[in-house]
Every structure is written in structure tokens, then in C-alpha cells.
Design a protein around this motif. Structure first.
Motif, mmCIF file in Angstrom:
data_model
loop_
_atom_site.group_PDB
_atom_site.id
_atom_site.type_symbol
_atom_site.label_atom_id
_atom_site.label_comp_id
_atom_site.label_asym_id
_atom_site.label_seq_id
_atom_site.Cartn_x
_atom_site.Cartn_y
_atom_site.Cartn_z
ATOM 1 N N ALA A 279 120.810 22.759 0.416
ATOM 2 C CA ALA A 279 121.924 22.089 1.075
ATOM 3 C C ALA A 279 122.906 21.548 0.059
ATOM 4 O O ALA A 279 122.523 21.241 -1.077
ATOM 5 C CB ALA A 279 121.417 20.944 1.942
ATOM 6 N N GLY A 280 124.139 21.457 0.456
ATOM 7 C CA GLY A 280 125.124 20.741 -0.346
ATOM 8 C C GLY A 280 124.830 19.262 -0.219
ATOM 9 O O GLY A 280 124.267 18.822 0.797
ATOM 10 N N ILE A 281 125.183 18.510 -1.221
ATOM 11 C CA ILE A 281 124.776 17.105 -1.223
ATOM 12 C C ILE A 281 125.432 16.331 -0.089
ATOM 13 O O ILE A 281 124.882 15.374 0.438
ATOM 14 C CB ILE A 281 125.085 16.459 -2.600
ATOM 15 N N SER A 282 126.609 16.763 0.325
ATOM 16 C CA SER A 282 127.312 16.011 1.363
ATOM 17 C C SER A 282 126.754 16.328 2.753
ATOM 18 O O SER A 282 127.056 15.647 3.712
ATOM 19 C CB SER A 282 128.807 16.330 1.303
ATOM 20 N N ASP A 283 125.940 17.382 2.838
ATOM 21 C CA ASP A 283 125.422 17.760 4.156
ATOM 22 C C ASP A 283 124.068 17.142 4.449
ATOM 23 O O ASP A 283 123.403 17.519 5.406
ATOM 24 C CB ASP A 283 125.268 19.299 4.223
ATOM 25 N N ILE A 284 123.629 16.254 3.589
ATOM 26 C CA ILE A 284 122.258 15.762 3.771
ATOM 27 C C ILE A 284 122.217 14.273 3.460
ATOM 28 O O ILE A 284 123.061 13.776 2.710
ATOM 29 C CB ILE A 284 121.297 16.554 2.850
ATOM 30 N N ASN A 285 121.302 13.563 4.089
ATOM 31 C CA ASN A 285 121.133 12.153 3.721
ATOM 32 C C ASN A 285 119.715 11.915 3.236
ATOM 33 O O ASN A 285 118.868 12.806 3.290
ATOM 34 C CB ASN A 285 121.498 11.233 4.884
ATOM 35 N N LYS A 286 119.498 10.717 2.775
ATOM 36 C CA LYS A 286 118.249 10.430 2.095
ATOM 37 C C LYS A 286 117.046 10.589 3.021
ATOM 38 O O LYS A 286 116.035 11.184 2.644
ATOM 39 C CB LYS A 286 118.303 9.001 1.556
ATOM 40 N N GLU A 287 117.174 10.109 4.254
ATOM 41 C CA GLU A 287 116.046 10.176 5.184
ATOM 42 C C GLU A 287 115.646 11.629 5.443
ATOM 43 O O GLU A 287 114.482 11.981 5.469
ATOM 44 C CB GLU A 287 116.391 9.494 6.508
ATOM 45 N N LYS A 288 116.683 12.437 5.622
ATOM 46 C CA LYS A 288 116.421 13.833 5.928
ATOM 47 C C LYS A 288 115.757 14.523 4.735
ATOM 48 O O LYS A 288 114.845 15.336 4.897
ATOM 49 C CB LYS A 288 117.751 14.522 6.258
ATOM 50 N N LEU A 289 116.227 14.160 3.557
ATOM 51 C CA LEU A 289 115.666 14.767 2.344
ATOM 52 C C LEU A 289 114.186 14.410 2.207
ATOM 53 O O LEU A 289 113.356 15.273 1.932
ATOM 54 C CB LEU A 289 116.457 14.289 1.114
ATOM 55 N N VAL A 290 113.874 13.142 2.449
ATOM 56 C CA VAL A 290 112.474 12.717 2.346
ATOM 57 C C VAL A 290 111.629 13.494 3.344
ATOM 58 O O VAL A 290 110.533 13.962 3.028
ATOM 59 C CB VAL A 290 112.349 11.196 2.591
ATOM 60 N N GLU A 291 112.159 13.666 4.560
ATOM 61 C CA GLU A 291 111.426 14.396 5.579
ATOM 62 C C GLU A 291 111.174 15.837 5.132
ATOM 63 O O GLU A 291 110.089 16.377 5.309
ATOM 64 C CB GLU A 291 112.229 14.383 6.867
ATOM 65 N N MET A 292 112.216 16.450 4.537
ATOM 66 C CA MET A 292 112.052 17.822 4.063
ATOM 67 C C MET A 292 110.997 17.906 2.969
ATOM 68 O O MET A 292 110.200 18.850 2.915
ATOM 69 C CB MET A 292 113.386 18.357 3.515
ATOM 70 N N MET A 293 110.996 16.910 2.089
ATOM 71 C CA MET A 293 110.042 16.932 0.980
ATOM 72 C C MET A 293 108.612 16.793 1.482
ATOM 73 O O MET A 293 107.702 17.482 1.027
ATOM 74 C CB MET A 293 110.318 15.787 -0.002
ATOM 75 N N LEU A 294 108.414 15.873 2.441
ATOM 76 C CA LEU A 294 107.060 15.620 2.924
ATOM 77 C C LEU A 294 106.646 16.687 3.921
ATOM 78 O O LEU A 294 105.538 17.201 3.875
ATOM 79 C CB LEU A 294 106.965 14.234 3.546
ATOM 80 N N GLY A 295 107.547 16.954 4.886
ATOM 81 C CA GLY A 295 107.378 18.120 5.737
ATOM 82 C C GLY A 295 106.439 17.971 6.906
ATOM 83 O O GLY A 295 106.463 18.765 7.815
ATOM 84 N N TYR A 296 105.570 16.992 6.886
ATOM 85 C CA TYR A 296 104.659 16.892 8.030
ATOM 86 C C TYR A 296 104.409 15.432 8.355
ATOM 87 O O TYR A 296 104.613 14.537 7.554
ATOM 88 C CB TYR A 296 103.330 17.602 7.745
ATOM 89 N N GLN A 297 103.903 15.263 9.589
ATOM 90 C CA GLN A 297 103.576 13.937 10.065
ATOM 91 C C GLN A 297 102.371 13.417 9.287
ATOM 92 O O GLN A 297 101.404 14.150 9.085
ATOM 93 C CB GLN A 297 103.225 14.064 11.549
ATOM 94 N N LEU A 298 102.439 12.190 8.840
ATOM 95 C CA LEU A 298 101.274 11.720 8.098
ATOM 96 C C LEU A 298 100.196 11.211 9.037
ATOM 97 O O LEU A 298 100.464 10.782 10.154
ATOM 98 C CB LEU A 298 101.667 10.617 7.129
ATOM 99 N N GLU A 299 98.972 11.310 8.608
ATOM 100 C CA GLU A 299 97.846 10.874 9.427
ATOM 101 C C GLU A 299 97.154 9.697 8.768
ATOM 102 O O GLU A 299 97.259 9.512 7.561
ATOM 103 C CB GLU A 299 96.832 12.025 9.556
#
Lengths: 506, 321, 318
Positions: free
Chosen positions: A229-249
Motif C-alpha cells: 500500500a501507499g503510505i497515505s492509503d493506510i493507517n496504523k490500526e490497519k497496518l497492525v491488523e495486517m501484520m498480526l493477521g488473525y484474532q488472538l486467543e
């Protein structure tokens, strides 16, 4: 460079025995742009960088294209030839040599005057100056490097990369040991290089830096590109979600958390650099997690408390017979155990038998009072008992530690501290470089010990692990305490909260 | 700021030398004449050159205790050729130097290739080479007459400056130029500074160390087969005895680091050696008990080594711990 | 029970090799050399071995922590000269004189240890300086005419049988301390990995200082023995080349020159081998030069084997 500089990964996969580290990674980096490479530990960032650096070879079918040409990077030298240069967090410099010698060190033969052995020093200085000028740095090329700050050394490392003909620069956690001011300086330099048309990769755990420096981001997870993604198309929360990728248990292990009284309290601990004014309390039988990013001062916190690094300020309180009283570091060391991170460098006596490793921190128990004569029969017996307790897989206690696998070596260190049976155990990355099975065993051992009343302070950079292990987590950022999360509130978001708020407040 | 500080450090050896000259100049008699100054330096020329040789080992981080013994054996070989076979001097000289280079190569083979403990190997070498030398000379003092004209060559215009001293100065100048101005010199320092980093950025540190040890052997060969036998005119069993220590001590006094990567031939090793030489000759001149000299020298050297340890700690700082 | 036997063989491999070599040498010599296998010759031989064996025991301690002490012969000579000076020129008591020797040597060792542990100086260089200082001290005190002879009681008391008892006692005690006590174990820990030792709560500065003091003390014991055997002391009684005997004895005995392993017992047997060899070569009329060469070749060879072992171990580990 007739054609425009570009770098493209095409279908890069990498299989290690039993593990697929990368699968079909494809993306393209543009000149004059900073490309951020993000992902949690083990996502495949370093494997990808090692392939680019010629340390690993990609599996069949993958291609790397530079300026449209397919290149094979068979070794680190080939990487340099192709204009690929790394700037690592650990500064590589010759301390007693001058700046220009450091910058041009790798290619001295080129600097001889025509057909002679004599170095053209004025040309060297001019050349070194050229690279420094390109970064608008005011470092004097003739000063010895040891008088410089880490930040300046970092600049010299970049200059060296440029002098080797680097056109593709990879910054790997470059700010980990820099001060705020030095970070700002480094960013200026990176911006200048960007404007001059270099391809720049930027790897960092600091999300704020990513958002400040990068133009686009490639997110890796489990060896795949999961987002671009371009940096302007993403925010921090979304990036963290992409990095982690799954619901934590939640944690699988349900542990009764009946905590005892406070057994230890650190008050306003400050080291020479990190940590800064750090305070926390530890209860009897508690497993306390210390979580922070790389370079946040986690290990320094331990080293400062335990007197391995100098403690500039602060005091330690320790509870004996129910009352907290101040204690010296030397005295405190008798009540604790310390499992360090670099187990090969400072955790083990590699060429000595398992048994003697296990008893090393507790020789008093096996020796007579006055003369200190060892009772070796008892020593062997105890070593065997502990090997059984922590399940070290070895022929017997006389085997050399160097012959054990990583997981078993780690268990030997744990056995060593279990034998001493201290009130508090400090553990820095207890499961680093250990396979999954051993990881769980080590976790279970910690639980058992804690139930018997031992307190633990644990550093781990693996979020899932620290959340499943600990009763409470304190968050450290740049050497300061920035958050505390109770077991009930454990979540990645809550842990990141302290760090994110600090980064925003910067 | 920083620059100034360092200048004081490198100047400090000049100050010490000056102080010694002044003290003994006042206290001794006829100490401060050109003739006696020249004589001391000329007698110590082998020591100075061996210190320069040892410096090349120190720069790459090898403390070589066999330097003096290599010089001794080279001198013995050259001298015996002159004495027994009456060969022309250049041939004898070449043979002596070849022995030096060869022994340097043997050292490098053991230390660099087979990764043996450098100090112990060179210590063993020192004793073995001395035994060889004594075997060749049969433990007798041998006078070499046919180098007399060379020994007595002087330049009257410079107050009787010995020609051999001029040669020494030339060698020193060349060595320092090699160290400062050539890629080889620079690589020596880089390897001594941090071998791992050097390897990582593409310098073949094993090759550089081998070259350094062979250069060391070469210089020792020159020291033995020219400055020892020509200047002294004879071979004695105790020739150059203890010079390994004086050489290393002189280098460290002049600011060459024992841990590698830092130091110079001039002023470094040369001024450091001159300090030791004039200290000894000054004490002898004042009639101080001959036995006291090594004692005083030992203490001065100890202090110099301590200063070196302090400086290293300052530079390396936290990296050491 | 074959497992136990295997263990024993493995643990004492070095010892068995040494005993085998020495026994072989002994048998050959008794058969070929006249009057070799007599009580008189053998006890004389042990008397000659004693000083070197005792100093190589001290050297073993220093090598185990990864250090180096080449000042031993010089310290030995200096302490002997100081002691004899005290007993003769100053007219001191003989028993007190022996203690003066021991204390002087131990003190010089302590200075070595202080400079290395506290001032963080390079061991080789510190002990090299101590070597010059020691030789200088011995030369000054013994003067140009040398020291007078000691009263006969001194040598009579410390006759060759007493010396053999001292030798055995020192080797047994030092070996026991190294292998069977907490202190000894700490030396191995430090030599293996100084940083881990520190994290395990071991005060390595203090232990390093004690170790060099012990090395000095061993030189002192050797000084007492040597003083008794020549009934006086000379500045040249500890020649530089003796350190080669001492270190090679230890290295041949399997002490790792880079620290972390080795035993006093095996080093002492190494001394038997080295001194025995010298003795035999003297008996056979081989000249001194060849003896030195052979010894030099032996130490370089022994170190070659040591570094080859490290190489093998590294290969196995990887």
C-alpha cells in the motif's frame, strides 16, 4: 546506468528443512521511494533480506531483477557488485581509524596512485567528503571514529555503502541504538538519498518511523506478501491488523493467580543510557512480563538492576521475612537467577559437561564450608535429578553442552537456575531459537516453579508467548515504563497502546 | 577539541625523550655532545630497527617474541658466511635477510595458518633459533674484520655521523611512508583494529597478517645482518639478547597499542626506543650501578604498558565489557 | 560395568598416555643406559624434576583461567636471592629465610595478578615486565661477587628425600584443589567463559589475583628447593629458557594453552617427561643446543596438537 534503476522480486520462495520461510514473494521497488518492509518476528523479512544480500539462495523459479535485468546473487560479494548495501543496527566501524579510512576501507587498492603502491590521500579525503556532502553531514573526514557518536558512525556506515557503489540501500532497524536527535538526523539523510534516486528499503519495528519515512509499505506475514500500500492509503490500526493477521486467543493454560505479597520493588532505576527512571513491583509467585520493541531497553533494564551495567540512579527493595528493605546489588544477586539472551556467548560453559554447567551457580551447596571441598558424588546426583526435572535429552550428565541442541542447551541453563532455586528468576527471551516442543516444555516449567512460589520477570518479543505466559505485563519504550496491562486486559492492541501513544506524542 | 588532545598524546613521547636528555645532560658529563648522542644511537640501531619490526606485528595484533632471535640468527648466518667463506658482503647480507624473511614466513604459517597461540609459538621460536645460532657459531665470539670500512664510514660534515645511521634513518622514513601512504599500511591498521569487521568488508586479513609477519622477518634480517654485525663488528652468543622485550617496550612507550590497530614507526617505535637507549646510556654515563638500569627500565615499561591499557579502555569503552 | 571402565579411560586418557610414554622411556633407558635404574640416579632425577614440576603446577593454574605467566623462573631467582640475602648478609634465621623466599615470590605473583585483574593489562606483557624486574632485583642484590654460601643445615634438611616429599605433596594438594574444590572449579569456569562465570555470580577478579599468587608461590617453593641444592642463590639460577620447560610440561600434559582445561597431575608428568628427556640427552652427551631445539619442537608440536583438537571439537560441534 542507462536504464532506470529498479528492483523487482518475482516469485521468490525459500524453503528451509521443514519450514517454508517465504512463498511466492513478488513486488517491485521504485527509485526515489522509501519502501517499508514490515511484519512480526518470523514473518520472513530477514530471510528476504538475506536472499537479496546473497546469504541465502531463493528456491528454483524465483527471480530478482535489477533495472530489468535478471541477476543471480550467489554471495555477499555479488550483492555488493550489484549495488546492494546493508546498513545494520550494529555499527561496523574501525574505532581507532579516521573517518575517511573507514568510509573507503573496503576498496583501498583502488586508491593507489597510478602504477604505484602509494595511496592518494587527498583524493581519498575528497572522495569521502563527497559522500558526506551528499548527506550534508558536517563530520570531519580526519577525525578518529571513536570520538564520534553512534549516530555519526551510522552516517559513516551509509557513506561506506555509497562508496561501494550502493544504489539499493537496506536499512535494518537503523535507529535501534540512536537518540531522538540522531534519529532526526538520520531521517534527513535518508530523505536526501531518496531525492537522489536511490532505492531504499526500511525495516523497523517502530511503526511511527515507518509512517514518517516510507512512501509505500510491503507487509509480510508467514512468508507471504499480505499487503502492499501507499503510505497515505493506510493507517496504523490497519497496518497492525495486517501484520498480526488473525484474532488472538486467550492462554490455553489456566493458572490460578493467587499472588503473594510484593517480594521485590525497583524504584526509579536509571542506567547510563537506558533505562530511564523505571519503577515496578513484583509479587511472590508472579510471572511478570516485560514487553517492548527491539532497542527499547529491555535487556538493559535487567543488566542495570542486576549490576552488570552501571546503575546511575535508583534503589532496589527486597522482602525478607515479609518486610521490604533496601538491598545492595551484590546482595540481591544471591537471591536471583539470570537467564541471558545470548546463550552461546554468556549463558553456558560450552566445553564443560552438562553436570558442571548445572552446578556452576550453586557450588556452595556441594562444597564443605571451610576448605570448599566438592562432593562430586552429590553433584552428579543432583545434576541427574535436575536433568530429569527439566527433561534435558542427553546421554548423561558428563556430556559436553556444546553437543546439545539449542532447546536442550536452554534447558541446561534453566536447570542451573532451578538448582539454585532463587526467589526471583530474570529471563531474557527464554524460548528464543528453541523449537516448538521445547518451547512448551519451558513454559510448563516456568508455570510449575511459579506455583511453588518463585517469581519471574520475563522478556519476550513474541507477543503470543508473553501473553500466554505472564500474569501481568509492563511495557517499556525507550527505557521508560509506558504501560501496564493486567491479565484480563491482555490484547495486542492494549499492549501497543502505550507505545503508540508515545510515538504519537513524539 | 579532540584533535588537540591527541596531539598532546603523540607529543608526550618527545617530551619524555627531551626530559631524559636534559636531566642526563645536566647530571652527566659530556653526555650532550653530538658524538656521544650519535654513538648511543648507532650502538642501538639494531634495537631501533627490531622495534620497528615488532611494531608491524603489534599493528596486526600479534605480540612477536621471536624478533630478536630472528635478527640474531640472520646475523649469524651472514657473519658465518663472511667469516668462513669470505663471500662478498652483499651476498652475505642477502643470505641473512633471506633467513629473516623465511623465519617470518614460518611464524605466519604456525600462527595464521595453524591458528596457534602467537605468543607461545614465538617464544618457542625464540629459544630454538638462539640454539641454532649458538650451534652454528659453536658458542664462540667471532670477529668479522672485512666489514670494518663500512663500520667506520662517517660524514665529517655532520659531526662524524655514521653512514650506517643514515641508512637506518632512510629505512625508518620508508617504513613510515609505507604505513601512512600505502594501501598495505592502511590494511594493516584495519585488520589490527577489528579483524572481524575487516573480513566482513572484504579484506583478506589472513593474507595481511602473513605479509606483516614476513615484513617483520625482513626487517629483523636487516637488523641482524647489517646493524648488528656491521656496527658491532663481531658475533657474540649474547648478541641481541633481550631485545625482543626492549623492542616491544620501545614500541609501546611510543604509543603502539598491544592490542593492535594503533601506532606508528616514527615517532612511535623509534622515539620509544630512543627513550630506552638514552635512559640506559645516561645512567651509565652518570655512573649509576649497571644492575639498576634494567630494574628502572622494567618499571618505566610497566608504566607505559599501564598507560596503554588505560588508553585502550578509554577508546574501546563499553565495548570491552 | 564396561560403561564405568570406559568412562574412567575417557576421563584419564591424558594420564594413561603420559604414564605409557614415561614407562616406555623408562624401560628403554634401564635396558640401554648403565646405572640408570638405581635408587640413587632415580632420586637424583626426581630432585631435578621437582622445581620444574612445581612451577608447571602453578603454570597449570594460570593457563586454566586463560592466563599466562612467563615470569616464573625470574620470580624464582629473585625470591631465592632475597631469601639468601636475608639469611646471610642480614644474618636471618634459616626457617624464617625459607618463608621470606615463599612470601617474596607470592607477593610478586600477587602484583602480576593485580595488574592483570584490576588494571586489565595483558598477562604476557605484565609477566614479561615482572621477568625483567625480577632478574634486575636478583642481579642487584647478589652484586658482582655473588652471595655467600648458606650453612649446611639448610641443604641437609632439604635433602633429596625431603624434596621428593615436597614435590608429591605440592602436586597432590594442588591437583586436589583444582579438581575437587569449589575454588578449582571456578578456575575452569572462568577459563571456559569469563562472562558466563560473572553471570553465575563468580568474582573473577579476586580469583584471577589468587591464581597468579599461587603461581608465584609455586615459584617460591621451587626457589627454596633450588637454593637448598646449590646452598646459595644466583641471579642466573632461573634462566629464561626454563619457562619453555615449564609451559611445555603443562601443554604436553594436555593443559589447553587457551584456557579451560587441564590438570596439575598431568602437567607434573609432563615435567617428568621434559626434564627426563633433557637428562637423558645430557647422559647421551647430546649438546645443549640440540636439547633446546628438541624441546622447542616438542612445545610447538604439542601446541599444534592442542589447536588441532580445538579444530576437531569445533567440527564435531557444528
Amino acid at each position: 546506468m542507462g536504464e532506470q534503476l529498479s528492483l523487482e522480486f518475482k516469485n521468490i520462495s525459500k524453503t528451509f528443512p521443514g519450514v517454508k520461510a517465504l512463498s511466492n514473494v513478488s513486488f517491485k521497488a521504485q527509485p526515489g521511494k522509501v519502501c517499508g518492509l514490515v511484519g512480526v518476528n518470523g514473518a520472513g523479512k530477514s530471510t528476504l533480506m538475506n536472499i537479496l544480500g546473497g546469504i541465502h539462495q531463493p528456491d528454483e523459479g524465483g527471480e530478482i531483477l535489477i533495472s530489468g535485468q535478471r541477476v543471480v546473487i550467489e554471495d555477499p560479494k555479488a550483492a555488493t557488485r550489484n549495488g546492494i548495501a546493508f546498513i545494520q543496527q550494529e555499527v561496523q566501524a574501525f574505532d581507532t581509524m579516521t573517518v575517511y579510512e573507514n568510509i573507503l576501507a573496503s576498496d583501498l587498492d583502488k586508491w593507489c596512485k597510478k602504477k604505484s603502491l602509494i595511496l592518494d590521500r587527498s583524493a581519498m579525503k575528497a572522495e569521502a567528503q563527497k559522500y558526506l556532502d551528499a548527506m550534508d553531514s558536517r563530520i570531519d573526514v580526519e577525525t578518529p571514529v571513536y570520538t564520534l557518536t553512534v549516530g555519526d558512525k551510522q552516517i559513516i556506515q551509509i557513506a561506506r555503502a555509497l562508496s561501494q557503489g550502493g544504489r539499493i540501500l537496506l536499512f535494518d532497524e537503523p535507529t535501534a541504538s540512536l537518540s531522538d536527535h540522531e534519529v532526526a538526523m538520520l531521517f534527513e539523510v535518508i530523505r536526501k538519498l531518496k531525492a537522489q534516486g536511490y532505492i531504499i528499503f526500511y525495516i523497523s519495528h517502530f511503526l511511527d518511523e515507518i509512517f514518517e519515512m516510507c512512501d509505500n509499505i510491503v507487509v509480510l506475514r508467514d512468508g507471504r506478501v499480505v499487503g502492499e500500500a501507499g503510505i497515505s492509503d493506510i493507517n496504523k490500526e490497519k497496518l497492525v491488523e495486517m501484520m498480526l493477521g488473525y484474532q488472538l486467543e486467550g492462554s490455553a493454560h489456566t493458572r490460578k493467580t493467587e499472588l503473594g505479597d510484593v517480594i521485590f520493588q525497583a524504584e526509579h532505576i536509571s542506567g547510563e543510557k537506558l533505562p530511564k527512571d523505571f519503577s515496578f513491583a513484583l509479587h511472590k509467585g508472579e510471572i511478570l512480563g516485560v514487553w517492548g520493541l527491539l532497542g527499547s531497553g529491555r535487556s538493559e533494564l535487567f543488566n542495570t538492576i542486576l549490576g552488570i551495567d552501571k546503575m546511575v540512579e535508583g534503589k532496589l527493595l527486597f522482602s525478607r521475612n515479609g518486610t521490604l528493605a533496601e538491598i545492595t546489588q551484590g546482595e540481591f544477586y544471591k537471591h536471583i537467577g539470570y537467564l541471558t539472551e545470548g546463550r552461546h556467548y554468556d549463558g553456558l560453559f560450552l566445553n564443560m559437561p552438562i553436570g558442571q554447567n548445572i552446578t556452576s551457580s550453586n557450588l556452595d551447596e556441594f562444597s564443605t564450608r571451610g576448605l570448599g571441598i566438592l562432593n562430586t558424588a552429590k553433584e552428579h546426583e543432583e545434576a541427574r535429578r535436575l536433568m530429569k526435572e527439566v527433561n534435558v535429552k542427553a546421554v548423561d550428565e558428563n556430556m559436553k553442552v556444546s553437543k546439545l541442541s539449542g532447546g536442550n542447551q536452554q534447558k541446561v541453563i534453566i536447570a542451573k537456575w532451578f538448582l539454585k532455586d532463587p526467589e526471583i528468576l530474570f529471563m531474557d527471551e527464554p524460548t528464543k531459537g528453541v523449537d516448538v516442543g521445547a518451547k512448551n516444555e519451558i513454559k510448563e516449567l516456568i508455570f510449575q516453579k511459579a506455583e511453588n512460589g518463585t517469581s519471574f520477570v520475563v522478556i519476550s518479543s513474541e507477543l503470543e508467548e508473553i501473553m500466554s505466559l505472564c500474569d501481568r505485563i509492563i511495557v517499556i519504550y525507550e527505557g521508560r515504563l509506558v504501560g501496564e496491562v493486567e491479565k484480563a486486559d491482555f490484547s495486542k492492541e492494549n499492549l501497543m497502546k502505550g507505545i503508540v501513544s508515545q510515538e504519537e506524542g513524539r | 577539541m579532540n584533535k588537540k588532545k591527541i596531539d598532546v598524546y603523540s607529543l608526550s613521547s618527545y617530551f619524555v625523550l627531551l626530559a631524559i636528555l636534559i636531566v642526563f645532560g645536566i647530571g652527566g658529563n659530556n653526555f650532550l655532545t653530538l658524538k656521544s648522542l650519535y654513538a648511543t644511537m648507532n650502538n642501538g640501531s639494531a634495537q631501533i630497527l627490531i622495534a620497528c619490526a615488532a611494531t608491524f606485528g603489534l599493528l596486526v595484533g600479534i605480540i612477536d617474541l621471536s624478533v630478536a632471535a630472528i635478527g640474531y640468527l640472520s646475523g649469524v648466518v651472514a657473519g658465518m658466511l663472511l667469516h668462513l667463506y669470505n663471500v662478498p658482503y652483499p651476498v652475505a647480507f642477502a643470505a641473512g635477510v633471506a633467513v629473516g624473511v623465511f623465519l617470518g614466513w614460518v611464524n605466519s604459517l604456525l600462527i595464521v595458518k595453524f591458528k596457534m597461540n602467537g605468543m607461545l609459538v614465538t617464544f618457542g621460536m625464540m629459544l630454538v633459533l638462539r640454539a641454532f645460532g649458538r650451534l652454528f657459531t659453536n658458542d664462540k665470539t667471532i670477529t668479522i674484520d672485512n666489514v670494518k670500512p663500512m663500520r667506520q664510514a662517517r660524514i665529517a660534515a655532520l659531526g662524524g655521523l655514521q653512514v650506517s645511521l643514515i641508512i637506518l634513518v632512510l629505512i625508518i622514513v620508508i617504513l613510515q611512508l609505507v604505513l601512512t601512504y600505502t594501501a598495505f599500511g592502511r590494511k594493516l591498521l584495519l585488520v589490527g583494529c577489528d579483524e572481524n569487521v575487516a573480513n566482513r568488508i572484504g579484506i583478506n586479513s589472513d593474507k595481511i597478517k602473513t605479509q606483516a609477519l614476513m615484513l617483520e622477518g625482513l626487517l629483523c634480517g636487516i637488523a641482524g645482518s647489517f646493524f648488528w654485525i656491521v656496527v658491532q663488528g663481531s658475533i657474540v652468543t649474547s648478541g641481541l639478547n633481550g631485545y625482543e622485550f626492549l623492542a616491544i617496550a620501545g614500541a609501546v612507550l611510543g604509543g603502539v597499542s598491544l592490542l593492535g590497530g594503533r601506532g606508528t614507526i616514527f615517532p612511535g617505535a623509534v622515539i620509544g626506543s630512543l627513550i630506552l637507549l638514552y635512559l640506559a646510556s645516561g645512567m651509565a654515563n652518570m655512573g649509576i650501578d649497571l644492575f639498576v638500569t634494567p630494574f628502572v627500565r622494567g618499571i618505566i615499561i610497566f608504566i607505559a604498558m599501564y598507560v596503554d591499557a588505560l588508553r585502550t579502555r578509554k577508546i574501546m569503552g563499553n565495548r570491552m565489557s | 560395568m564396561s560403561g564405568g571402565l570406559k568412562r574412567f579411560l575417557n576421563d584419564n586418557k591424558q594420564l594413561l598416555i603420559m604414564i605409557g610414554v614415561i614407562a616406555g622411556m623408562f624401560i628403554i633407558l634401564s635396558l640401554t643406559v648403565n646405572n640408570f635404574c638405581t635408587v640413587r640416579n632415580l632420586t637424583n632425577l626426581l630432585q631435578q624434576i621437582a622445581p620444574i614440576a612445581i612451577m608447571s603446577a602453578g603454570a597449570t593454574y594460570v593457563l586454566v583461567i586463560g592466563g599466562m605467566d612467563i615470569s616464573n623462573p625470574a620470580v624464582m631467582a629473585a625470591a631465592a636471592v632475597v631469601g639468601v640475602y636475608y639469611m646471610t648478609t642480614l644474618g636471618g634465621n634459616l626457617v624464617a629465610g625459607a618463608f621470606v623466599i615463599l612470601l617474596t615470590a607470592a607477593f610478586m605473583g600477587l602484583i602480576n595478578g593485580f595488574a592483570i585483574a584490576k588494571l586489565k593489562m595483558v598477562p604476557m606483557v605484565v609477566t614479561l615486565s615482572m621477568m625483567t624486574v625480577g632478574t634486575g632485583l636478583a642481579t642487584i642484590l647478589s652484586g658482582t661477587r655473588g652471595l655467600p654460601t648458606l650453612p649446611a643445615e639448610f641443604s641437609d634438611f632439604l635433602n633429596k628425600y625431603t624434596v621428593i616429599v615436597i614435590l608429591l605433596a605440592v602436586v597432590i594438594i594442588l591437583d586436589f584443589i583444582l579438581v575437587r574444590t569449589k575454588f578449582g572449579r571456578m578456575l575452569y569456569y572462568i577459563g571456559n567463559n569469563a562472562k558466563t562465570a560473572r553471570i553465575s555470580g563468580i568474582d573473577s577478579e579476586k580469583i584471577t589475583m589468587i591464581t597468579y599468587t599461587i603461581s608465584g608461590l609455586c615459584a617460591g617453593i621451587a626457589a627454596v628447593i633450588n637454593t637448598a641444592s646449590i646452598a646459595t642463590a644466583r641471579a642466573n639460577m632461573g634462566p629464561q629458557s626454563q619457562i619453555l620447560d615449564i609451559i611445555s610440561a603443562a601443554v604436553i600434559g594436555g593443559v589447553n594453552p587457551n584456557g579451560g582445561s587441564g590438570r596439575v597431575r598431568d602437567a607434573a608428568l609432563g615435567a617428568v617427561l621434559i626434564v627426563g628427556l633433557t637428562n637423558v640427552m645430557n647422559l647421551l652427551g647430546v649438546s645443549d643446543y640440540y636439547t633446546t631445539m628438541v624441546k622447542g619442537a616438542i612445545v610447538i608440536g604439542a601446541m599444534g596438537i592442542a589447536s588441532f583438537r580445538v579444530h576437531l571439537a569445533a567440527k564435531k560441534g557444528a
